[in-house]
Design an enzyme around this catalytic site. Structure first.
Site, PDB file in Angstrom:
ATOM      1  N   ARG A  82      11.913  16.149  -6.319  1.00  0.00           N
ATOM      2  CA  ARG A  82      11.315  15.151  -7.214  1.00  0.00           C
ATOM      3  C   ARG A  82      11.532  15.544  -8.671  1.00  0.00           C
ATOM      4  O   ARG A  82      11.251  16.669  -9.062  1.00  0.00           O
ATOM      5  CB  ARG A  82       9.820  15.008  -6.960  1.00  0.00           C
ATOM      6  N   ARG A  91      10.268   7.218  -7.675  1.00  0.00           N
ATOM      7  CA  ARG A  91      10.260   8.629  -7.305  1.00  0.00           C
ATOM      8  C   ARG A  91      10.798   8.828  -5.893  1.00  0.00           C
ATOM      9  O   ARG A  91      10.603   7.995  -5.005  1.00  0.00           O
ATOM     10  CB  ARG A  91       8.864   9.241  -7.448  1.00  0.00           C
ATOM     11  N   ASP A  94       6.231  11.285  -3.389  1.00  0.00           N
ATOM     12  CA  ASP A  94       4.948  11.466  -4.065  1.00  0.00           C
ATOM     13  C   ASP A  94       3.933  11.827  -2.993  1.00  0.00           C
ATOM     14  O   ASP A  94       3.838  11.143  -1.975  1.00  0.00           O
ATOM     15  CB  ASP A  94       4.580  10.139  -4.750  1.00  0.00           C
ATOM     16  N   ASP A  96      -0.091  12.543  -2.711  1.00  0.00           N
ATOM     17  CA  ASP A  96      -1.364  12.507  -3.424  1.00  0.00           C
ATOM     18  C   ASP A  96      -2.493  12.943  -2.500  1.00  0.00           C
ATOM     19  O   ASP A  96      -2.663  12.380  -1.411  1.00  0.00           O
ATOM     20  CB  ASP A  96      -1.656  11.085  -3.926  1.00  0.00           C
TER      21      ASP A  96
HETATM   22  C1  X6L Z   1      -2.914  -2.374 -13.753  1.00  0.00           C
HETATM   23  C2  X6L Z   1      -2.297  -1.291 -14.346  1.00  0.00           C
HETATM   24  C3  X6L Z   1      -3.038  -2.381 -12.381  1.00  0.00           C
HETATM   25  C4  X6L Z   1      -1.785  -0.279 -13.577  1.00  0.00           C
HETATM   26  C5  X6L Z   1      -2.533  -1.358 -11.623  1.00  0.00           C
HETATM   27  C6  X6L Z   1      -1.588   0.873 -10.040  1.00  0.00           C
HETATM   28  C7  X6L Z   1      -0.641   1.818 -11.950  1.00  0.00           C
HETATM   29  C8  X6L Z   1      -1.055   1.881  -9.274  1.00  0.00           C
HETATM   30  C9  X6L Z   1      -0.110   2.833 -11.195  1.00  0.00           C
HETATM   31  C10 X6L Z   1      -1.909  -0.289 -12.217  1.00  0.00           C
HETATM   32  C11 X6L Z   1      -1.371   0.805 -11.400  1.00  0.00           C
HETATM   33  C12 X6L Z   1      -0.313   2.872  -9.857  1.00  0.00           C
HETATM   34  C13 X6L Z   1       3.124   3.621  -5.745  1.00  0.00           C
HETATM   35  C14 X6L Z   1       3.170   2.339  -6.316  1.00  0.00           C
HETATM   36  C15 X6L Z   1       2.979   3.814  -7.852  1.00  0.00           C
HETATM   37  C16 X6L Z   1       3.206   3.726  -4.336  1.00  0.00           C
HETATM   38  C17 X6L Z   1       3.390   1.331  -4.256  1.00  0.00           C
HETATM   39  C18 X6L Z   1       0.217   3.971  -9.009  1.00  0.00           C
HETATM   40  C19 X6L Z   1       1.158   4.989  -9.544  1.00  0.00           C
HETATM   41  N1  X6L Z   1       2.979   4.529  -6.723  1.00  0.00           N
HETATM   42  N2  X6L Z   1       3.314   1.212  -5.600  1.00  0.00           N
HETATM   43  N3  X6L Z   1       3.072   2.495  -7.645  1.00  0.00           N
HETATM   44  N4  X6L Z   1       3.345   2.551  -3.634  1.00  0.00           N
HETATM   45  N5  X6L Z   1       3.529   0.245  -3.509  1.00  0.00           N
HETATM   46  O1  X6L Z   1       3.163   4.817  -3.738  1.00  0.00           O
HETATM   47  O2  X6L Z   1      -0.109   4.091  -7.855  1.00  0.00           O
HETATM   48  S1  X6L Z   1       2.835   4.445  -9.463  1.00  0.00           S
HETATM   49 MG    MG Z   2       0.814   8.252  -6.155  1.00  0.00          MG
HETATM   50 MG    MG Z   3       1.179  11.743  -7.300  1.00  0.00          MG
END
Ligand code: X6L
Ligand code: MG
Ligand code: MG
Length: 166
Positions: A82, A91, A94, A96
């Site tokens: 990563r 990525r 990940d 968590d």
């Molecule tokens: C407004 C602003 C609403 C930001 C939501 C949600 C930001 C989730 C980051 C958010 C917001 C994240 C994954 C992902 C990411 C994953 C899927 C995050 C961090 N990781 N989408 N987006 N799966 N489907 O593992 O979770 S980046």
């Molecule tokens: Mg994550």
């Molecule tokens: Mg993470």
């Protein structure tokens, strides 16, 4: 202690990467992978436009403390190459730490239960396969979540559970 870890990948051979992550995690001292959810394809949430993810959740039995378990997860991410780029960007893998027993931890770089887990279909749907009443942030219960429409959508099972203990 029983713990749950969320896995995600949206670059490269996503399914092979998730399986390798489970294999590596289970080979670390003090960690046994008990079982895995199915693997879901999920629409990306947050960050720049990016490819769809594969997500899964695994249940662990561990002798490690929460900080050591976090370090083990980061070690697996590094072992799988990563590269950290843009925040919330695509990525290879990940990992968590979602929950650590029913313990609440709030330290630098380590908040458990994961503070946003209950808002994310890509975490909740696979987690609920493994535990119908999981620990959630702020002592919430699944039954009392008011999930915004769509949270549980855009999450489709695409592969069986990852193999554990190989
Ligand atoms: C407004 C602003 C609403 C930001 C939501 C949600 C930001 C989730 C980051 C958010 C917001 C994240 C994954 C992902 C990411 C994953 C899927 C995050 C961090 N990781 N989408 N987006 N799966 N489907 O593992 O979770 S980046
Ligand atoms: Mg994550
Ligand atoms: Mg993470």
């Amino acid at each position: 202690m029983r713990a749950f870890v969320g896995l995600g990948s949206n670059l490269g051979d996503r399914l092979a990467t998730l399986q390798r992550a489970v294999d590596l995690l289970g080979r670390r001292p003090g960690i046994r992978v008990v079982r895995s959810s199915r693997v879901y394809e999920t629409a990306p949430v947050g960050g720049p436009p990016q490819p769809p993810f594969l997500n899964a959740v695994v249940e662990l039995e561990t002798l490690l403390g929460p900080r050591e378990l976090l370090e083990a997860c980061l070690g697996v991410e590094r072992a799988l190459g990563r590269v950290r780029g843009e925040r919330w960007g695509p990525r290879t893998v990940d990992l968590d730490l979602l929950t650590y027993g029913r313990e609440e931890v709030d330290e630098e770089g380590l908040v458990v239960p994961h503070p946003r887990m209950h808002e994310r279909g890509f975490v909740l749907v696979p987690l609920l396969e493994l535990d119908a009443d999981p620990p959630l942030p702020g002592g919430r219960r699944v039954g009392s979540l008011r999930l915004s429409p769509g949270v549980l959508g855009e999450v489709e099972p695409v592969a069986p559970a990852l193999e554990v203990g190989r």
